[in-house]
Design a protein around this motif. Structure first.
Motif: not given
Length: 276
Positions: A97, A100, A123-124, A128, A196, A201, A232, A236
């Motif tokens: 976290w 983030g 990166h989110l 995703r 989140l 999500q 993931s 990024t």
């Protein structure tokens, strides 16, 4: 040391002299997560600032439910902390976290960040888009949304399920002991509930906000991470407007800075010196 901010008081470790490095931990840790990095960074001529985030460890746990633990609240705390310490621009290193939060800090306050190092969590938008395997690994994030249910499941049989989740965490027993304090587990889980929710999500993807061109970024992923796929993090780079460096750490789990401290220190020092 205890640093009083406008909303909370944080437990912060500050040491060393030189360019400042802000070290941001994630769930379910405290500034102790960085105990192997702090001496190495200090010895190399960097000042380290390692706060324990609100809701974790010995820092305050404000009331107000999940809204009090939104990632934006953490970003605000960090910006205020830098002001209290008279720090203008810093290198930022975040894990889990903390990654983030560090990314959000960089996006909203790029003039305060010299460089950004993100460990484990990319990166989110990259997370995703990382496919079904990543969604399977993220199953626990949906569980954590269930207030009361998640707490009961994690603490059942003397925290047996949380102990299984933490798995290879070298500090698992110390972390669990801290979470026994009244309200501690809920406060730690509330960052998931605020930051989140299921809509983030699995809902429609909002436009991806890239990390700013002015801030060099290094992403580090470990091969034994049970929660995050390599894609993931490696993906990024598509969401970094400036320079991007990707590194893998072998033979380490999710808490790579504890499993392979010398390798992580080597990577951090190399990147920080390149960008100081």
């Amino acid at each position: 040391m205890r640093v009083e901010l406008s909303e909370v008081t944080l437990d912060v470790e500050v040491s060393g002299e030189g360019p400042a490095v802000l070290l941001v931990h994630g769930f379910p840790d405290s500034h102790q997560l960085w105990r192997h990095q702090v001496p190495a960074l200090n010895a190399a001529g960097f000042r380290t600032v390692a706060p324990t985030l609100r809701g974790f460890g010995a820092s305050d746990r404000p009331e107000g439910g999940p809204a009090a633990y939104h990632p934006g609240k953490h970003v605000g705390d960090l910006v205020e902390l830098l002001g209290r310490l008279d720090l203008d621009r810093v290198h930022v290193v975040g894990h889990d976290w903390g990654s983030g939060i560090a990314q959000a800090l960089t996006q909203f306050f790029p003039d305060r960040v010299r460089s950004l190092s993100i460990l484990s969590v990319g990166h989110l938008a990259s997370i995703r888009s990382a496919g079904w395997e990543q969604k399977q690994r993220s199953w626990y994030m949906l569980l954590f949304q269930l207030a009361g249910v998640a707490e009961d499941w994690l603490t059942r049989d003397d925290f047996a399920n949380l102990r299984d989740m933490l798995g290879e965490h070298p500090d698992a027993e110390d972390v669990i002991e801290t979470l026994r304090a009244p309200g501690a587990l809920t406060a730690a889980l509330d960052i998931y509930r605020a930051g989140l929710p299921a809509e983030v999500q699995f809902g429609p993807e909002p436009p991806a906000v890239p990390l700013p061109e002015t801030v060099p970024v290094m992403g580090v992923w470990s091969t034994g991470d049970r929660f995050l796929t390599e894609r993931s993090m490696s993906g990024t780079g598509e969401y970094v407007a400036g320079s991007w460096r990707y590194e893998r750490v072998e033979d380490a789990g999710h808490w790579l800075q504890l499993d392979q401290p010398e390798k992580v220190n080597e990577l951090l020092l190399s990147f920080l010196k390149e960008n100081s």
